[in-house]
Design a protein around this motif. Sequence first.
Motif: not given
Lengths: 663, 163
Positions: B98-115
């Motif tokens: 439901i969150l448009y801002e994915p939590p920075a943990r597990g698999l979605t941490l990578w998305v935050w690290l993408s830059p």
Amino acid sequence: MTPGLLGGVALVAALILSVLGLVLATLAYTLRDGRYLEAAKRLSALSLLAAVVSFGALEWAILTNDFSVSYVANHSSANNPLWVKLVTPWAALEGSILLWAMLQTAYTWLVSLRAGHSLDVWRAPMALGTLFAVQVFFFAVMVFVAHPFDAVPNPPPDGRGTNPLLQNHWMMAVHPVLMYLGFVGLSVPFAYAVAAMVARRYQSWIFETRWWTLVAWGFLTAAIFTGKWWSYEILGWGGYWAWDPVENASIIPWLLATAFLHTAQVQERKGLFKGWNFAFVTLAFAATVFGTFLTRSGVIQSVHAFASGPVGAWFLLFLLGVMAVGLGLLARVSSEIREAGEVRWNSREGALLAGALFFGTFAFVVVLGTLWPLVVELVSGAKVSVGAPFFNQVSVPLGIFMLLLMGVGPVLPWRNSSAQVLRNLMAMLIALGVGTLLGLLLGLSVGVSLAIGLFAYNLTAIWLMVAQGVRERARALGISPAQALVELAGSHKRRFGSHIVHFGVALAALTIAFSQTYRVTEQKTLQVGEIWQTRGLEVRLLPLEVREEPNRFAAIAPIEVRSTSREGWGADGRYQARLNFYPQMGSPLATPVVKYSLYNDYYFVLMQFDQEKGQWATIKIIVTPMVWWLWVAGLIIVLGTLYILWPSGARATSRQMSPMAGD
Amino acid sequence: MRPWGKSAVIGPLLVIGCWLLASVLAQPAPNTPPPDFSPRVFEIARELRCPVCQGESAAESNAGIAVEMRRIIAEQLAQGKSEAEIRAFFIERYGDWILYEPPARGLTLWVWLSPLLGLGLLGFGLWRYLVRVGAQAKASVTDVSDEEIARLEAELQPPERQP
């Protein structure tokens, strides 16, 4: 001869002509025989003709309400106004592909005219062959899976109608066409690159594609801005960019094409970066296909929706094909090219490469962010969302670095720095500091203050560059500064045009910072005659009206708005917020009232109304600063691009290559 | 490509909170005026996904479920709940999706690290390239391989029958 039959025959003809063109172009290359090339050139004109006939047949079927044609039965209606009928060909998938293919044949034909002139005769066969191959794909998709002219056995009395979202704004007549012109335009530099790699002539294509890339880039930019505008004025949510997959699909090729525009200059100047440029141009073209695959295959909603239509799979195959050809050839290139040269970071080429680094990274982030929900679902079965809040946060730091580089790049000289350059940089940094401080003193947020600083910084950079050029020329030739400016603007079009574009980008960044930070949304239910006081406005609801129109039915809430303080300045007037009900849609569409002013935009949306007695209506107000300036910025960017492209009598082409550049 | 980005209710839902689903099926009674919403309601709703829409947040969508979500947010704000508590309420029912801002943990941490990942990879490639090119510049340019000589010879042949 019915339009359906004519269109279908013309499509098959276009497919056959494209295959033949591909065969002839390949023969021309392998046999080194110019006669085959001449034949391929003629075929490109014929395939354009076939595509135009097919597209014309679709328009004809729509205008004559021929519901025996599947596309017309599914996406048109006899009651549609004339202008909607004219734009209906690109209102749905099959027609969009037909438009795309037709524009592709037009570009191929234009390239064929260049063969033997600005496109050297060695590489022309492969360039044309690549474009014919792209045509084969599009016509094959239509002939085999997305046929616009399928016959409907029992034609219905009326069609299902056009998507209402497209009937609301004249921009929809323009936006998709601009988008395809941009997408298709990127196939040309890609084709030149493939030809260059096959023919093993790695340098001169970069000069030949300069204008093509800029044309495609200009169309893409115009398309993205018109899309934002449409989103803002029609969708009624008060924003212009939601980072949804469809939007991301358009920004990825734009970012990669922008990177290529900048790195191409390094190759032009120094003969360096050849391999990287092949990669950028391949990826930019592949990104246009990727975007279409993303939006048409349904994978974005869910991994399991992929099977919903065969078109997605076709586009995926095509995407893999493009990548395989481009990157496969690149593997050979990179082992062959021996480049030599020094690049200092504190030089123009250093700044250009750093800029490309950020554009490439940004594209990477958008690709990853768009695909990540898919990846997570495939790997762990969990569902996650990656949306606007994420992209907004990530793009701020990237954007800041890009704006810093944008100012500094043109100021740095090509090779070494001098005292003059250091003075310029100092002036720019002072502007950055003063602008930021000014924002903070006005009580604005840190981000917005920084945006003001960056705007001042870029403005200073442009001013210094122009002033310096004018001063030197005026002194050298003993003419007035005004005359020197006019002469410079004429002789250094690329330079001046890029200043105009950069100014537009700086302005756009400023407006985005303001509007994203200070957008406010409120909603209230008003009784007729009641006055709502908020945000320096007085909003009075007048008696509701109902209106019957040919293709829809509308509920209208007239409101009278007065501004009571500076905050609401420029909102005065009487407006009609409407809810449009379309027979083919379950829920009504709210068309917002948008009132622009030089600072704030006021946005009034009718959310709900009393359907029994008409005594109340629910109004949503959105107040956003500076959006009007975003459209101005878009216009400036497009005009700057046009300025560079505008043909002039004596174009100063400065092909200053180092002896190392080679072909 | 700007097809049906912002409308289209798409099906099947993995809704845990059945009562919310019920409110979708039964669109809110058309003739009860919705409550008034302060700017805060929209700010919170903008971070949440509309569960039945394509690419729209709960602040923008006019689908029944989004209207209902805004109503819940307004109610909970009125009860004095914090933004985090309201978010937790929705996560409990829908999960992190439901969150448009994915939590920075597990698999979605990578998305935050993408830059950083992108900058790192591209920057490393660029740096290696520049080092190689710089080294080439210092090396002598006299050693040309036989293969290259042969190729140049071939390219110097005039093409047959120029058009």
